[in-house]
Scaffold this motif. Sequence first.
Motif, PDB file in Angstrom:
ATOM      1  N   THR A   1       8.677   4.764  -3.480  1.00 55.98           N
ATOM      2  CA  THR A   1       9.540   5.936  -3.572  1.00 55.98           C
ATOM      3  C   THR A   1      10.151   6.267  -2.212  1.00 55.98           C
ATOM      4  O   THR A   1       9.488   6.164  -1.183  1.00 55.98           O
ATOM      5  CB  THR A   1       8.716   7.151  -4.051  1.00 55.98           C
ATOM      6  N   VAL A   2      11.399   6.663  -2.213  1.00 56.27           N
ATOM      7  CA  VAL A   2      12.061   7.164  -1.016  1.00 56.27           C
ATOM      8  C   VAL A   2      12.314   8.660  -1.224  1.00 56.27           C
ATOM      9  O   VAL A   2      13.028   9.054  -2.142  1.00 56.27           O
ATOM     10  CB  VAL A   2      13.388   6.435  -0.743  1.00 56.27           C
ATOM     11  N   VAL A   3      11.698   9.476  -0.399  1.00 58.40           N
ATOM     12  CA  VAL A   3      11.796  10.928  -0.520  1.00 58.40           C
ATOM     13  C   VAL A   3      12.804  11.445   0.493  1.00 58.40           C
ATOM     14  O   VAL A   3      12.675  11.179   1.694  1.00 58.40           O
ATOM     15  CB  VAL A   3      10.419  11.591  -0.296  1.00 58.40           C
TER      16      VAL A   3
ATOM     17  N   ILE B   1      15.577   9.898  -6.901  1.00 61.92           N
ATOM     18  CA  ILE B   1      15.920   8.755  -6.073  1.00 61.92           C
ATOM     19  C   ILE B   1      16.140   7.520  -6.940  1.00 61.92           C
ATOM     20  O   ILE B   1      17.069   6.755  -6.734  1.00 61.92           O
ATOM     21  CB  ILE B   1      14.823   8.484  -5.029  1.00 61.92           C
ATOM     22  N   ASP B   2      15.289   7.326  -7.942  1.00 61.78           N
ATOM     23  CA  ASP B   2      15.423   6.150  -8.794  1.00 61.78           C
ATOM     24  C   ASP B   2      16.777   6.093  -9.487  1.00 61.78           C
ATOM     25  O   ASP B   2      17.312   5.028  -9.739  1.00 61.78           O
ATOM     26  CB  ASP B   2      14.319   6.135  -9.854  1.00 61.78           C
ATOM     27  N   SER B   3      17.332   7.245  -9.813  1.00 58.07           N
ATOM     28  CA  SER B   3      18.614   7.259 -10.500  1.00 58.07           C
ATOM     29  C   SER B   3      19.790   7.258  -9.535  1.00 58.07           C
ATOM     30  O   SER B   3      20.932   7.371  -9.940  1.00 58.07           O
ATOM     31  CB  SER B   3      18.709   8.488 -11.408  1.00 58.07           C
ATOM     32  N   GLY B   4      19.487   7.131  -8.235  1.00 53.90           N
ATOM     33  CA  GLY B   4      20.557   7.011  -7.245  1.00 53.90           C
ATOM     34  C   GLY B   4      21.237   8.310  -6.909  1.00 53.90           C
ATOM     35  O   GLY B   4      22.326   8.323  -6.350  1.00 53.90           O
ATOM     36  N   GLU B   5      20.607   9.446  -7.213  1.00 55.30           N
ATOM     37  CA  GLU B   5      21.280  10.725  -7.049  1.00 55.30           C
ATOM     38  C   GLU B   5      21.051  11.338  -5.674  1.00 55.30           C
ATOM     39  O   GLU B   5      20.671  12.498  -5.555  1.00 55.30           O
ATOM     40  CB  GLU B   5      20.813  11.704  -8.128  1.00 55.30           C
ATOM     41  N   ILE B   6      21.267  10.576  -4.615  1.00 58.92           N
ATOM     42  CA  ILE B   6      21.255  11.182  -3.284  1.00 58.92           C
ATOM     43  C   ILE B   6      22.548  11.957  -3.087  1.00 58.92           C
ATOM     44  O   ILE B   6      22.550  13.121  -2.697  1.00 58.92           O
ATOM     45  CB  ILE B   6      21.092  10.108  -2.202  1.00 58.92           C
ATOM     46  N   ASN B   7      23.665  11.306  -3.351  1.00 60.46           N
ATOM     47  CA  ASN B   7      24.947  11.994  -3.302  1.00 60.46           C
ATOM     48  C   ASN B   7      25.202  12.654  -4.637  1.00 60.46           C
ATOM     49  O   ASN B   7      24.893  12.102  -5.696  1.00 60.46           O
ATOM     50  CB  ASN B   7      26.085  11.018  -2.975  1.00 60.46           C
ATOM     51  N   SER B   8      25.756  13.854  -4.604  1.00 55.28           N
ATOM     52  CA  SER B   8      25.976  14.604  -5.828  1.00 55.28           C
ATOM     53  C   SER B   8      26.958  13.871  -6.729  1.00 55.28           C
ATOM     54  O   SER B   8      27.933  13.291  -6.274  1.00 55.28           O
ATOM     55  CB  SER B   8      26.511  15.999  -5.490  1.00 55.28           C
TER      56      SER B   8
ATOM     57  N   ALA C   1       0.810  -1.225   0.000  1.00 58.03           N
ATOM     58  CA  ALA C   1       0.000   0.000   0.000  1.00 58.03           C
ATOM     59  C   ALA C   1       0.838   1.266   0.000  1.00 58.03           C
ATOM     60  O   ALA C   1       0.320   2.360  -0.222  1.00 58.03           O
ATOM     61  CB  ALA C   1      -0.928   0.007   1.216  1.00 58.03           C
ATOM     62  N   LEU C   2       2.141   1.131   0.236  1.00 61.73           N
ATOM     63  CA  LEU C   2       2.990   2.312   0.405  1.00 61.73           C
ATOM     64  C   LEU C   2       3.217   3.052  -0.908  1.00 61.73           C
ATOM     65  O   LEU C   2       3.533   2.457  -1.937  1.00 61.73           O
ATOM     66  CB  LEU C   2       4.347   1.913   0.990  1.00 61.73           C
ATOM     67  N   THR C   3       3.100   4.371  -0.829  1.00 58.87           N
ATOM     68  CA  THR C   3       3.465   5.259  -1.929  1.00 58.87           C
ATOM     69  C   THR C   3       4.863   5.818  -1.727  1.00 58.87           C
ATOM     70  O   THR C   3       5.638   5.923  -2.672  1.00 58.87           O
ATOM     71  CB  THR C   3       2.465   6.429  -2.041  1.00 58.87           C
ATOM     72  N   ALA C   4       5.200   6.193  -0.479  1.00 59.79           N
ATOM     73  CA  ALA C   4       6.492   6.839  -0.236  1.00 59.79           C
ATOM     74  C   ALA C   4       6.932   6.700   1.208  1.00 59.79           C
ATOM     75  O   ALA C   4       6.106   6.717   2.133  1.00 59.79           O
ATOM     76  CB  ALA C   4       6.417   8.322  -0.606  1.00 59.79           C
ATOM     77  N   LEU C   5       8.241   6.555   1.373  1.00 61.25           N
ATOM     78  CA  LEU C   5       8.905   6.789   2.654  1.00 61.25           C
ATOM     79  C   LEU C   5       9.424   8.218   2.601  1.00 61.25           C
ATOM     80  O   LEU C   5      10.189   8.572   1.696  1.00 61.25           O
ATOM     81  CB  LEU C   5      10.079   5.835   2.861  1.00 61.25           C
ATOM     82  N   VAL C   6       9.024   9.035   3.550  1.00 61.81           N
ATOM     83  CA  VAL C   6       9.439  10.429   3.592  1.00 61.81           C
ATOM     84  C   VAL C   6      10.424  10.570   4.750  1.00 61.81           C
ATOM     85  O   VAL C   6      10.040  10.485   5.922  1.00 61.81           O
ATOM     86  CB  VAL C   6       8.223  11.362   3.790  1.00 61.81           C
ATOM     87  N   LEU C   7      11.691  10.772   4.411  1.00 63.69           N
ATOM     88  CA  LEU C   7      12.753  10.707   5.413  1.00 63.69           C
ATOM     89  C   LEU C   7      13.417  12.061   5.577  1.00 63.69           C
ATOM     90  O   LEU C   7      13.894  12.663   4.602  1.00 63.69           O
ATOM     91  CB  LEU C   7      13.798   9.656   5.005  1.00 63.69           C
ATOM     92  N   GLY C   8      13.444  12.546   6.803  1.00 68.17           N
ATOM     93  CA  GLY C   8      14.067  13.827   7.113  1.00 68.17           C
ATOM     94  C   GLY C   8      14.724  13.766   8.474  1.00 68.17           C
ATOM     95  O   GLY C   8      14.899  12.697   9.053  1.00 68.17           O
TER      96      GLY C   8
END
Length: 550
Positions: free
Chosen positions: A331-333, A351-358, A305-312
Amino acid sequence: MSVALHDLVPRKLRRTWAADGSYPDLDLYSLFRARRCQHPHRTALVDNEGEVSYAELDALARQLAAGLAARGVQAGDVVGIQLPNCRAAVIADLALAALGAVALPFPAGRGMREAESLLRRSEAVGVLAAAQFRGHHHATDLAQLLGQLPTLRFVVSVGIDFAPKSCVPFAELFPGDYDDFVPDRPDPDAAARILVSSGSESEPKMVAYSHNALAGGRGNFMASLLTDDRPPRSLFLVPLATAFGSNGTAVTLARHGGALILLDHFSPREALASIQRHRPTHVLGVPTMIRMMLENGAAETDTSALTALVLGGSQLDATTAREAQQAFGCTVVNLYGSADGVNCHTDIDEIDSGEINSDDGTSGVLVGRPDPRVAQIRIDRVDTGRTAAPGETGEIVARGPMTPLCYVGDPQLDSRYRTSDGWVRTGDLGVLDPAGRLHVVGRLKEIVIRGGANISPAEVERMLATHPDVRDVACIGVPHDVLGERLAACVVPRPGSVLDLEGLCAHLAANGMERGKHPESLLLLDALPLTPAGKPDRAALQTRFTTVQH
């Protein structure tokens, strides 16, 4: 009337956001009441006691509002709330909104010294507090302040059948007859809630938000995470009493007509059980919580049922993002935000493209493109104060529909962190790349100065988090007689792994980090200590490091 709360954003600009639809331009209780009238039998919240519908929640909120009014609470009064995530906290939120009063939530578990500071400086007239919570007796403790704080008139004890001495039992605030209660209709640009910042000031900062800034600005943030017309079902792993948790009553319920799923305290196994049982669409938490859930059966949990994990709350590394997306199947936000008035988050493509780190030579963690319906963001050079060019590092400055009114009872903070035209200086370092995406580099105040050289703990943490045997990491500055400070790494190894300082430094060197930024001490832990807001507790780490060294 409690402490004066003035708006540092020009009135004309606020009205512009109302005119263009960025604001609903209604007070929070009126928004909630409209949702209740549309869907009275829809589930509003789920907690340890069961489910509550919108109609049931509204009846409880109106009763409590009538009870508080009988205690003398008026529009504009500040009332504290120190409760865990439970229906009583939500009822209190809505009751105070219905009175036009100002809610001051702060997490259960925070100590007496901080609570006294918040209630004193806000000129609170009362406080609702947990009678018992995980070894704490907040109501009893806060009752000691009656007679000491000139504005504090009552302490309400929530959670047991009898009230401690000098406290008002929660049940007494629910009159049998409340039909003649008439809700207040405050100006939507008036104060509705005070958010407490867990920043590095000697006393926690308090930031006043209006009805519009919460339901509008912060509500627009949540709207960007909804993929269809279904209202959200939001599992809050963070306390509702935090800035992150302010997306609960005001946003999930009043703005979007959704459901709140609440745990009174975080446990990885209970969180996973709640996902399977209650099928939330969104989970709001901090990366450390997700890492703990990954090690406690996330891959075997029904997360369909999950649409997103919203992490802050703390920085999200690429490894955790990838593992979480694979295990939870959603999705991981990566959310960057604070009580002070800034918000930016990634979208699914980033996130899908792995671009958390620049990956373009820009330092820092990618947190997406600023949304002007939430907060515009610019970068100001630290040396000149002028707006930085794309690719230049400077202080992140924000202004938009979610911008708060002011700091509470502290004009010096207003002078330091707010501009004359309403922008918020965040104290964070960042970069806007040529594509307009924000990268967060670190905190100005968290720079470790070793022998005159500046080291960003956040930069070292990001690199250490890529080590395959590191589950969690926080870096801190520790005193040194000669160099002033040195960097220490506090690391939680993955199960079955063995880590040492030499190996961690070799990993940093292999990834191009110069020797002067390497940590010089290592503290291995079973888990990072967390603040009541769910963030890594750096003060506790400092204490633990000092204890181990001696």
